[in-house]
Design a protein around this motif. Sequence first.
Motif, mmCIF file in Angstrom:
data_model
loop_
_atom_site.group_PDB
_atom_site.id
_atom_site.type_symbol
_atom_site.label_atom_id
_atom_site.label_comp_id
_atom_site.label_asym_id
_atom_site.label_seq_id
_atom_site.Cartn_x
_atom_site.Cartn_y
_atom_site.Cartn_z
ATOM 1 N N LEU A 154 -5.325 12.569 4.875
ATOM 2 C CA LEU A 154 -4.190 13.127 4.173
ATOM 3 C C LEU A 154 -4.758 13.604 2.823
ATOM 4 C CD1 LEU A 154 -1.276 13.004 4.311
ATOM 5 C CD2 LEU A 154 -1.084 11.366 2.373
ATOM 6 N N CYS A 155 -4.561 15.013 2.349
ATOM 7 C CA CYS A 155 -4.962 15.583 1.229
ATOM 8 C C CYS A 155 -4.020 15.877 0.271
ATOM 9 C CB CYS A 155 -5.562 16.774 1.634
ATOM 10 S SG CYS A 155 -7.113 16.818 2.627
ATOM 11 N N ARG A 156 -3.996 15.135 -0.999
ATOM 12 C CA ARG A 156 -3.121 15.497 -2.150
ATOM 13 C C ARG A 156 -3.822 16.427 -3.089
ATOM 14 N NH1 ARG A 156 -2.314 9.821 -0.715
ATOM 15 N NH2 ARG A 156 0.085 9.498 -0.177
ATOM 16 N N PHE A 157 -3.144 17.579 -3.405
ATOM 17 C CA PHE A 157 -3.694 18.424 -4.327
ATOM 18 C C PHE A 157 -2.670 19.309 -5.117
ATOM 19 C CE2 PHE A 157 -2.883 20.111 -0.168
ATOM 20 C CZ PHE A 157 -2.319 21.419 -0.350
ATOM 21 N N PRO A 158 -3.013 19.873 -6.064
ATOM 22 C CA PRO A 158 -2.114 20.500 -7.230
ATOM 23 C C PRO A 158 -1.566 21.723 -6.370
ATOM 24 C CG PRO A 158 -4.447 20.853 -7.985
ATOM 25 C CD PRO A 158 -4.561 19.989 -6.846
ATOM 26 N N ALA A 159 -0.229 21.609 -6.357
ATOM 27 C CA ALA A 159 0.367 22.757 -5.848
ATOM 28 C C ALA A 159 0.380 23.969 -6.849
ATOM 29 C CB ALA A 159 1.755 22.514 -5.439
ATOM 30 N N GLY A 160 0.155 25.312 -6.068
ATOM 31 C CA GLY A 160 0.076 26.289 -7.036
ATOM 32 C C GLY A 160 -1.051 26.340 -8.116
ATOM 33 N N ALA A 161 -1.994 25.652 -8.023
ATOM 34 C CA ALA A 161 -3.062 25.618 -8.955
ATOM 35 C C ALA A 161 -4.496 25.321 -8.327
ATOM 36 C CB ALA A 161 -2.953 24.575 -10.153
ATOM 37 N N GLN A 162 -5.467 25.987 -8.843
ATOM 38 C CA GLN A 162 -6.915 25.749 -8.256
ATOM 39 C C GLN A 162 -7.342 24.456 -8.805
ATOM 40 O OE1 GLN A 162 -8.675 27.008 -5.897
ATOM 41 N NE2 GLN A 162 -10.471 25.844 -6.655
ATOM 42 N N ALA A 163 -7.757 23.638 -7.669
ATOM 43 C CA ALA A 163 -8.282 22.442 -8.119
ATOM 44 C C ALA A 163 -9.521 22.480 -8.601
ATOM 45 C CB ALA A 163 -8.599 21.556 -6.681
ATOM 46 N N LYS A 164 -9.907 21.461 -9.680
ATOM 47 C CA LYS A 164 -11.131 21.574 -10.388
ATOM 48 C C LYS A 164 -12.158 20.476 -9.847
ATOM 49 C CE LYS A 164 -9.375 18.352 -14.050
ATOM 50 N NZ LYS A 164 -9.186 18.497 -15.544
ATOM 51 N N GLY A 165 -11.987 19.614 -8.972
ATOM 52 C CA GLY A 165 -12.608 18.671 -8.602
ATOM 53 C C GLY A 165 -12.079 17.865 -7.380
ATOM 54 N N ILE A 166 -12.832 17.209 -6.837
ATOM 55 C CA ILE A 166 -12.591 16.605 -5.590
ATOM 56 C C ILE A 166 -12.977 15.024 -5.589
ATOM 57 C CG2 ILE A 166 -12.824 16.283 -3.020
ATOM 58 C CD1 ILE A 166 -13.852 19.485 -2.911
ATOM 59 N N VAL A 167 -11.817 14.101 -5.228
ATOM 60 C CA VAL A 167 -12.190 12.690 -4.913
ATOM 61 C C VAL A 167 -11.992 12.406 -3.468
ATOM 62 C CG1 VAL A 167 -11.478 10.367 -5.937
ATOM 63 C CG2 VAL A 167 -11.276 12.459 -7.373
ATOM 64 N N VAL A 168 -12.898 11.676 -2.903
ATOM 65 C CA VAL A 168 -12.629 11.019 -1.545
ATOM 66 C C VAL A 168 -12.166 9.568 -1.799
ATOM 67 C CG1 VAL A 168 -13.705 10.537 0.657
ATOM 68 C CG2 VAL A 168 -14.225 12.490 -0.567
ATOM 69 N N PHE A 169 -11.095 9.293 -1.525
ATOM 70 C CA PHE A 169 -10.544 7.966 -1.712
ATOM 71 C C PHE A 169 -10.556 6.978 -0.468
ATOM 72 C CE2 PHE A 169 -7.442 4.628 -2.295
ATOM 73 C CZ PHE A 169 -7.950 3.957 -3.483
ATOM 74 N N CYS A 170 -11.141 5.757 -0.577
ATOM 75 C CA CYS A 170 -11.293 4.911 0.315
ATOM 76 C C CYS A 170 -10.351 3.591 0.230
ATOM 77 C CB CYS A 170 -12.878 4.196 0.538
ATOM 78 S SG CYS A 170 -13.878 5.591 0.665
ATOM 79 N N HIS A 171 -9.417 3.619 1.049
ATOM 80 C CA HIS A 171 -8.224 2.539 1.090
ATOM 81 C C HIS A 171 -8.665 1.275 1.330
ATOM 82 C CE1 HIS A 171 -8.106 1.732 5.519
ATOM 83 N NE2 HIS A 171 -7.961 3.187 5.854
ATOM 84 N N GLY A 172 -8.002 0.246 0.804
ATOM 85 C CA GLY A 172 -8.530 -1.300 1.144
ATOM 86 C C GLY A 172 -8.238 -1.853 2.627
ATOM 87 N N LEU A 173 -8.679 -2.715 2.947
ATOM 88 C CA LEU A 173 -8.453 -3.713 4.246
ATOM 89 C C LEU A 173 -7.221 -3.545 4.725
ATOM 90 C CD1 LEU A 173 -9.998 -5.218 6.539
ATOM 91 C CD2 LEU A 173 -8.967 -7.204 5.294
ATOM 92 N N GLY A 174 -7.055 -2.931 6.090
ATOM 93 C CA GLY A 174 -5.664 -2.977 6.561
ATOM 94 C C GLY A 174 -4.699 -1.871 6.101
ATOM 95 N N SER A 175 -5.118 -1.090 4.931
ATOM 96 C CA SER A 175 -4.052 0.118 4.513
ATOM 97 C C SER A 175 -4.591 1.262 5.374
ATOM 98 C CB SER A 175 -4.424 0.081 3.076
ATOM 99 O OG SER A 175 -3.573 1.018 2.407
ATOM 100 N N SER A 176 -4.243 2.381 4.886
ATOM 101 C CA SER A 176 -4.325 3.793 5.352
ATOM 102 C C SER A 176 -4.310 4.879 4.439
ATOM 103 C CB SER A 176 -3.309 3.783 6.443
ATOM 104 O OG SER A 176 -2.030 4.400 5.822
#
Length: 302
Positions: free
Chosen positions: A19-41
């Motif tokens: 799942l990607c969340r990003f700024p709509a209508g604007a250029q992203a300035k950086g990237i974060v890969v986010f790792c969920h907790g046990l049992g989450s998603s």
Amino acid sequence: MAVRAVSVPDGKGGNMPLLCRFPAGAQAKGIVVFCHGLGSSGQAYGSMTEAWVKQGYLVIHPTFADSIQSVVRAHPELGIDPEDEDLPLWVRRYPQIRPQMLEILHDPAHWLDRVRIVQQVMQHLPVVLEAAGVQGASLPMAIAGHSFGAYTAQLLAGVQIELYGGQRHFRDDRFSAALILSGQGRGQQGLREGSWDTMTGPVLTVTGKQDGGAKGQDWHWKCEPYELAPAGDKCLAVLDDAGHYLGGMTPEGNTVPHQAEALALVTTAFLDAYVTRRSSARNWLDLVEDRIGDCPVIFKRK
């Protein structure tokens, strides 16, 4: 903010959802890969990562094999409906699955599989960026995670663990910074004295005074990724009275607005300071004393 589902090869002949969340209508300035907790998603944590997206970051959320939906499907004998809308609340609603989840938490195969999945994300990053409509394969990156995901982030940030009788490390130098939210200290999952000696890059560690470990450790144990790491671009924020979900970043935790706001402020400032190198953000961090917004904190830097 825009949200888009992306599928990339999982390295085992199938596909895995991101799942990607990003700024709509604007250029992203950086990237974060986010790792969920046990049992989450990868569907979770949007209430927290939205703050990063608003500041211009693309956040990539993988879903790991320990998601509660995957575990329930693998254990039909438990009689839990994998389509139950209450599954994200499994800690409170389904205590019968706790033994299976704790087994996963302490199984090295699951530690390594999480690292493998992040490596797959990195291998197929151009596909992810194209699907999200983001330009610039050379954008600076951070690795972040909560709880079990914080362990994954620590490994990719350079922490060394005792595994199968030897020392192993999984550093990925493409990540210029790491965020460890309710992470782990010594005596668990191969972490030991000296594990953090090799975590040399910028790292923000966040915990709360009501946060504890799976073996009954108190919040001081959660500070060890900061306390035992070498000096240099390290920060620690201990949110007063915050529990494991640090103000309610997922449905499992109760929402505490001033804690959630403090978490958003300090994590975004850290990303801006050490990923996109904004001097004003670093100055902001340098000025934090005993409060972030309305939240009392213990704040350290070294």
